[in-house]
Scaffold this motif. Structure first.
Motif, PDB file in Angstrom:
ATOM      1  N   LEU A   1       0.816  -1.226   0.000  1.00  0.00           N
ATOM      2  CA  LEU A   1       0.000   0.000   0.000  1.00  0.00           C
ATOM      3  C   LEU A   1       0.843   1.267   0.000  1.00  0.00           C
ATOM      4  N   VAL A   2       2.157   1.137   0.249  1.00  0.00           N
ATOM      5  CA  VAL A   2       2.981   2.337   0.418  1.00  0.00           C
ATOM      6  C   VAL A   2       4.306   2.218  -0.347  1.00  0.00           C
ATOM      7  N   VAL A   3       4.829   3.367  -0.780  1.00  0.00           N
ATOM      8  CA  VAL A   3       6.200   3.456  -1.270  1.00  0.00           C
ATOM      9  C   VAL A   3       6.913   4.549  -0.478  1.00  0.00           C
ATOM     10  N   TRP A   4       8.234   4.393  -0.361  1.00  0.00           N
ATOM     11  CA  TRP A   4       9.076   5.348   0.368  1.00  0.00           C
ATOM     12  C   TRP A   4       8.495   5.606   1.756  1.00  0.00           C
ATOM     13  N   THR A   5       8.061   6.820   2.079  1.00  0.00           N
ATOM     14  CA  THR A   5       7.502   7.049   3.428  1.00  0.00           C
ATOM     15  C   THR A   5       6.049   7.537   3.365  1.00  0.00           C
ATOM     16  N   ALA A   6       5.397   7.343   2.201  1.00  0.00           N
ATOM     17  CA  ALA A   6       4.088   7.972   1.974  1.00  0.00           C
ATOM     18  C   ALA A   6       2.922   7.127   2.459  1.00  0.00           C
ATOM     19  N   GLY A   7       2.730   7.069   3.735  1.00  0.00           N
ATOM     20  CA  GLY A   7       1.578   6.382   4.298  1.00  0.00           C
ATOM     21  C   GLY A   7       1.775   6.309   5.795  1.00  0.00           C
ATOM     22  N   ASN A   8       0.697   6.350   6.539  1.00  0.00           N
ATOM     23  CA  ASN A   8       0.865   6.391   7.990  1.00  0.00           C
ATOM     24  C   ASN A   8      -0.339   5.820   8.723  1.00  0.00           C
ATOM     25  N   VAL A   9      -0.044   5.334   9.928  1.00  0.00           N
ATOM     26  CA  VAL A   9      -1.056   4.786  10.831  1.00  0.00           C
ATOM     27  C   VAL A   9      -1.012   5.607  12.105  1.00  0.00           C
ATOM     28  N   SER A  10      -2.191   5.838  12.701  1.00  0.00           N
ATOM     29  CA  SER A  10      -2.225   6.420  14.038  1.00  0.00           C
ATOM     30  C   SER A  10      -3.265   5.679  14.869  1.00  0.00           C
ATOM     31  N   ALA A  11      -3.142   5.817  16.181  1.00  0.00           N
ATOM     32  CA  ALA A  11      -4.134   5.236  17.101  1.00  0.00           C
ATOM     33  C   ALA A  11      -4.377   6.206  18.238  1.00  0.00           C
ATOM     34  N   ARG A  12      -5.622   6.247  18.670  1.00  0.00           N
ATOM     35  CA  ARG A  12      -5.974   7.010  19.869  1.00  0.00           C
ATOM     36  C   ARG A  12      -5.456   6.252  21.091  1.00  0.00           C
ATOM     37  N   VAL A  13      -4.984   6.984  22.089  1.00  0.00           N
ATOM     38  CA  VAL A  13      -4.595   6.360  23.356  1.00  0.00           C
ATOM     39  C   VAL A  13      -5.856   6.248  24.214  1.00  0.00           C
ATOM     40  N   PRO A  14      -6.279   5.016  24.532  1.00  0.00           N
ATOM     41  CA  PRO A  14      -7.523   4.865  25.302  1.00  0.00           C
ATOM     42  C   PRO A  14      -7.456   5.620  26.628  1.00  0.00           C
ATOM     43  N   GLY A  15      -8.506   6.343  26.923  1.00  0.00           N
ATOM     44  CA  GLY A  15      -8.598   7.022  28.211  1.00  0.00           C
ATOM     45  C   GLY A  15      -7.817   8.311  28.306  1.00  0.00           C
ATOM     46  N   ALA A  16      -7.295   8.819  27.192  1.00  0.00           N
ATOM     47  CA  ALA A  16      -6.512  10.064  27.220  1.00  0.00           C
ATOM     48  C   ALA A  16      -6.773  10.846  25.940  1.00  0.00           C
ATOM     49  N   LYS A  65       2.985   7.848  13.254  1.00  0.00           N
ATOM     50  CA  LYS A  65       4.308   7.682  12.617  1.00  0.00           C
ATOM     51  C   LYS A  65       5.074   9.004  12.610  1.00  0.00           C
ATOM     52  N   PRO A  66       6.397   8.942  12.801  1.00  0.00           N
ATOM     53  CA  PRO A  66       7.207  10.151  12.629  1.00  0.00           C
ATOM     54  C   PRO A  66       7.333  10.501  11.144  1.00  0.00           C
ATOM     55  N   SER A  67       7.491  11.786  10.860  1.00  0.00           N
ATOM     56  CA  SER A  67       7.577  12.257   9.476  1.00  0.00           C
ATOM     57  C   SER A  67       8.891  11.828   8.821  1.00  0.00           C
ATOM     58  N   GLY A  68       8.798  11.341   7.585  1.00  0.00           N
ATOM     59  CA  GLY A  68       9.992  11.119   6.777  1.00  0.00           C
ATOM     60  C   GLY A  68      10.885   9.976   7.208  1.00  0.00           C
ATOM     61  N   VAL A  69      10.406   9.093   8.056  1.00  0.00           N
ATOM     62  CA  VAL A  69      11.202   7.949   8.512  1.00  0.00           C
ATOM     63  C   VAL A  69      10.730   6.706   7.755  1.00  0.00           C
ATOM     64  N   GLY A  70      11.682   5.953   7.203  1.00  0.00           N
ATOM     65  CA  GLY A  70      11.350   4.763   6.419  1.00  0.00           C
ATOM     66  C   GLY A  70      10.712   3.682   7.270  1.00  0.00           C
ATOM     67  N   TYR A  71       9.942   2.801   6.619  1.00  0.00           N
ATOM     68  CA  TYR A  71       9.181   1.792   7.370  1.00  0.00           C
ATOM     69  C   TYR A  71      10.085   0.815   8.117  1.00  0.00           C
ATOM     70  N   ASP A  72      11.283   0.532   7.555  1.00  0.00           N
ATOM     71  CA  ASP A  72      12.173  -0.409   8.251  1.00  0.00           C
ATOM     72  C   ASP A  72      12.911   0.253   9.412  1.00  0.00           C
ATOM     73  N   GLN A  73      12.722   1.549   9.580  1.00  0.00           N
ATOM     74  CA  GLN A  73      13.351   2.261  10.709  1.00  0.00           C
ATOM     75  C   GLN A  73      12.380   2.498  11.867  1.00  0.00           C
ATOM     76  N   SER A  87       4.129  12.762  11.512  1.00  0.00           N
ATOM     77  CA  SER A  87       3.738  12.731  10.096  1.00  0.00           C
ATOM     78  C   SER A  87       3.116  14.057   9.669  1.00  0.00           C
ATOM     79  N   SER A  88       3.373  14.445   8.423  1.00  0.00           N
ATOM     80  CA  SER A  88       2.781  15.692   7.923  1.00  0.00           C
ATOM     81  C   SER A  88       1.264  15.581   7.802  1.00  0.00           C
TER      82      SER A  88
END
Ligand SMILES: [Zn+2]
Length: 227
Positions: A25-40, A46-54, A77-78
């Motif tokens: 679904l992604v090439v280079w760093t163009a895609g990101n996942v986020s999650a809400r922290v339950p109860g907060a 994802k950090p911006s511009g960091v490769g998936y293997d990093q 992420s931007s």
């Protein structure tokens, strides 16, 4: 809020990025996942511009729901503002995913919703996958477009026009699954289009398929819950 909760979400969000790579679904760093922290009023992204293997649990970025990091570390992420807008507007959403997966983004480039012509689409999306407005990155426009398009719609995926896919879910794993399924059906319906016009599924059958899949399909107890 327990620190262990934040740490668990960091692990889950870092791991789930592997699924974006695994399913193409992604090439280079163009895609990101986020999650809400339950109860907060916090999210992990994802950090911006960091490769998936990093990516590691440690370099995930914890932000408030205005999209501002709450700790020293990497920049988020931007697309952080869009994710944050969704969490503020939709308390039911626990995870958000963004990709430029190619077949789905091709539909977005044409500004054309993916019509519901496969039972797998009726199951997961409950109808077509809708198109959201054209919006520039940076402010609240993308987030607003996602929320306005998906509120009152069964689909957990929206194709933002000329851009790509955003998906939501009760947790981040569900949002990742929606992103995987979105690309899969976008590809199949594209292939079907090459030799003719796909046949629509009657609305009552879409309703029956959606209801069965959402309420009956699978194991009675989920084997594992993810943040
Ligand atoms: Zn994008």
């Amino acid at each position: 809020m327990r620190q262990s909760t934040v740490d668990e979400v960091r692990v889950a969000v870092a791991d789930l990025h592997n699924e974006l790579v695994r399913y193409g679904l992604v090439v280079w760093t163009a895609g990101n996942v986020s999650a809400r922290v339950p109860g907060a009023d916090l999210m992990v992204i994802k950090p911006s511009g960091v490769g998936y293997d990093q990516l590691t649990p440690h370099n995930m970025v914890v932000c408030d729901l205005d999209g501002h990091p709450v700790e020293d570390g990497l920049q988020p992420s931007s697309d952080c503002a869009a994710h944050a807008y969704v969490y503020r507007a939709r308390p039911d959403v626990g995870g958000v995913v963004h990709t430029h997966s190619p077949y789905a983004s091709a539909w977005a480039a044409r500004g054309e919703p993916v019509p519901c012509v496969l039972t797998a689409m009726a199951d997961e999306f409950g109808g077509e996958i809708p198109i959201g407005p054209f919006a520039l990155i940076g402010g609240d426009d993308i987030g607003k477009g996602i929320v306005e398009t998906l509120t009152g719609h069964r689909s957990p995926a929206v194709l933002m026009r000329n851009h790509g896919v955003f998906t939501i879910g009760p947790d981040a794993r569900a949002a990742v699954k929606a992103a995987v399924m979105c690309e899969d059906v976008a590809r199949t319906v594209h292939l079907a289009r090459q030799l003719g016009e796909p046949v629509p599924i009657p609305l009552d059958a879409i309703d029956a398929l959606y209801d069965r899949y959402q309420n009956v399909y699978g194991q009675p107890v989920a084997p594992q819950r993810w943040p």
